[in-house]
Design a protein around this motif. Structure first.
Motif, mmCIF file in Angstrom:
data_model
loop_
_atom_site.group_PDB
_atom_site.id
_atom_site.type_symbol
_atom_site.label_atom_id
_atom_site.label_comp_id
_atom_site.label_asym_id
_atom_site.label_seq_id
_atom_site.Cartn_x
_atom_site.Cartn_y
_atom_site.Cartn_z
ATOM 1 N N UNK A 1 5.908 -12.185 -4.537
ATOM 2 C CA UNK A 1 6.237 -11.289 -5.658
ATOM 3 C C UNK A 1 5.014 -10.466 -6.055
ATOM 4 N N UNK A 2 3.857 -11.115 -6.087
ATOM 5 C CA UNK A 2 2.627 -10.399 -6.438
ATOM 6 C C UNK A 2 2.289 -9.346 -5.397
ATOM 7 N N UNK A 3 2.481 -9.691 -4.119
ATOM 8 C CA UNK A 3 2.216 -8.707 -3.079
ATOM 9 C C UNK A 3 3.183 -7.537 -3.194
ATOM 10 N N UNK A 4 4.440 -7.814 -3.499
ATOM 11 C CA UNK A 4 5.424 -6.745 -3.668
ATOM 12 C C UNK A 4 5.005 -5.792 -4.780
ATOM 13 N N UNK A 5 4.607 -6.353 -5.900
ATOM 14 C CA UNK A 5 4.198 -5.518 -7.030
ATOM 15 C C UNK A 5 2.925 -4.740 -6.720
ATOM 16 N N UNK A 6 2.006 -5.376 -6.021
ATOM 17 C CA UNK A 6 0.738 -4.732 -5.667
ATOM 18 C C UNK A 6 0.980 -3.494 -4.824
ATOM 19 N N UNK A 7 1.762 -3.609 -3.762
ATOM 20 C CA UNK A 7 2.005 -2.456 -2.901
ATOM 21 C C UNK A 7 2.902 -1.425 -3.589
ATOM 22 N N UNK B 1 0.497 0.566 -5.591
ATOM 23 C CA UNK B 1 -0.434 1.375 -4.786
ATOM 24 C C UNK B 1 0.248 2.535 -4.093
ATOM 25 N N UNK B 2 1.528 2.356 -3.745
ATOM 26 C CA UNK B 2 2.264 3.438 -3.092
ATOM 27 C C UNK B 2 3.097 4.265 -4.067
ATOM 28 N N UNK B 3 2.987 3.925 -5.359
ATOM 29 C CA UNK B 3 3.717 4.648 -6.404
ATOM 30 C C UNK B 3 5.217 4.672 -6.100
ATOM 31 N N UNK B 4 5.771 3.517 -5.765
ATOM 32 C CA UNK B 4 7.193 3.409 -5.447
ATOM 33 C C UNK B 4 7.986 2.902 -6.643
ATOM 34 N N UNK C 1 -13.461 1.265 4.874
ATOM 35 C CA UNK C 1 -12.208 1.963 5.149
ATOM 36 C C UNK C 1 -11.466 2.228 3.835
ATOM 37 N N UNK C 2 -10.701 3.305 3.824
ATOM 38 C CA UNK C 2 -9.973 3.675 2.613
ATOM 39 C C UNK C 2 -8.475 3.628 2.879
ATOM 40 N N UNK C 3 -7.841 2.566 2.415
ATOM 41 C CA UNK C 3 -6.402 2.378 2.512
ATOM 42 C C UNK C 3 -5.822 2.281 1.111
ATOM 43 N N UNK C 4 -4.498 2.259 1.041
ATOM 44 C CA UNK C 4 -3.859 2.115 -0.263
ATOM 45 C C UNK C 4 -4.148 0.747 -0.860
ATOM 46 N N UNK C 5 -4.287 -0.263 0.005
ATOM 47 C CA UNK C 5 -4.588 -1.602 -0.482
ATOM 48 C C UNK C 5 -4.498 -2.609 0.644
ATOM 49 N N UNK D 1 8.579 6.385 5.083
ATOM 50 C CA UNK D 1 8.185 5.281 4.213
ATOM 51 C C UNK D 1 6.745 4.869 4.523
ATOM 52 N N UNK D 2 6.093 4.142 3.610
ATOM 53 C CA UNK D 2 4.716 3.691 3.855
ATOM 54 C C UNK D 2 4.633 2.744 5.049
ATOM 55 N N UNK D 3 3.424 2.593 5.552
ATOM 56 C CA UNK D 3 3.183 1.685 6.665
ATOM 57 C C UNK D 3 2.249 0.560 6.278
#
Length: 264
Positions: free
Chosen positions: A252-258, A261-264, A157-161, A49-51
């Motif tokens: 909720x916004x953070x949940x949707x954002x990640x 970004x992680x294509x889940x 730095x390059x992260x998913x978000x 899973x993502x980190x």
């Protein structure tokens, strides 16, 4: 994924119990300085899973911070609760916290950047012992922690978000923002937060536009500093106050954002 992040928003005061939730201590170094934190995940499944690197508020790695990380991690993330002060430098009160945080978020933030970079690298090394996909890494933080994760983006730095919850926005005068900000940002801010003046917001937006960043900025009406942290209390005269309505929406916004970004 949504169930894990929303669990935190919907039940802050009494966090749900995860029978298989692990919080394993981990240490790392930056130069001669040693740091410590916890790797949090549900070991009921071995699915990768993502980190997420989580930087707590200026009180550092506390029991409350670890409990919050468990709620965010759920069955969907491996979370590193990151120390940026150094092992043995846990503040005992707000006065000590202010001195430690102030020493890192001044004009020159090279030390802060090095420490949060090392935390990201440390999380990636856990792929052999935790169910982590080291190719999918993001970060979030609260208050001082929100300011800290913004430095990841500023450094190039390059992260998913990265997500900042009621973090400070002003950059360090001697710590240049990269010509290209490569990490998408979500900034969740209390509209009535006296610690974040309108001038800082305008300057931040201009800074991010100048670096070609993918950014979103959300103000929550009536909310002040610490609005997403129930431990802040509810004193109406304080600029550090929990706001359940704003907190629910923010998570909720953070949940949707990640999730995006992680294509889940």
């Amino acid at each position: 994924m949504r169930r894990s992040l929303l669990a935190l928003a919907l039940s802050f005061a009494a966090l749900p119990a995860f029978a298989a939730m692990q919080a394993k201590p981990v240490e790392w170094t930056v130069g001669k300085d040693r740091f410590s934190g916890y790797v949090v995940y549900d070991d009921a499944s071995t699915a990768k899973r993502p980190g997420l690197v989580m930087v707590p508020n200026w009180m550092g790695v506390t029991d409350d911070a670890v409990a919050r990380a468990k709620a965010v991690a759920g069955a969907d993330y491996v979370v590193l609760v990151a120390d940026v002060y150094g092992k043995g430098s846990q503040p005992a009160n707000a006065g000590e916290a202010g001195k430690l945080a102030g020493g890192l978020r001044g004009d020159n933030r090279s030390a802060l950047r090095a420490r949060i970079d090392a935390a990201v690298a440390t999380l990636k090394t856990q792929a052999g012992s935790a169910p982590l996909d080291a190719e999918k890494i993001g970060a979030f933080g609260f208050c001082f922690g929100g300011s800290t994760v913004l430095e990841l983006a500023r450094s190039g730095a390059e992260l998913a978000g990265v997500v900042s919850l009621h973090g400070g926005l002003a950059p360090g005068a001697k710590s240049a923002t990269a010509a290209a900000v490569k990490t998408p940002l979500l900034v969740l801010n209390g509209a009535d937060d006296k610690a974040v003046p309108d001038s800082d917001i305008v300057a931040f937006e201009q800074e991010m536009d100048g670096a070609g960043a993918d950014w979103q900025f959300v103000d929550f009406s009536g909310a002040v500093h610490c609005f997403a942290e129930p431990s802040a209390g509810s004193d109406p005269a304080s600029n550090c106050r929990y706001d359940e309505r704003a907190a629910r929406r923010a998570y909720r916004m953070m949940a949707d954002f990640f999730r995006e970004r992680f294509a889940l």
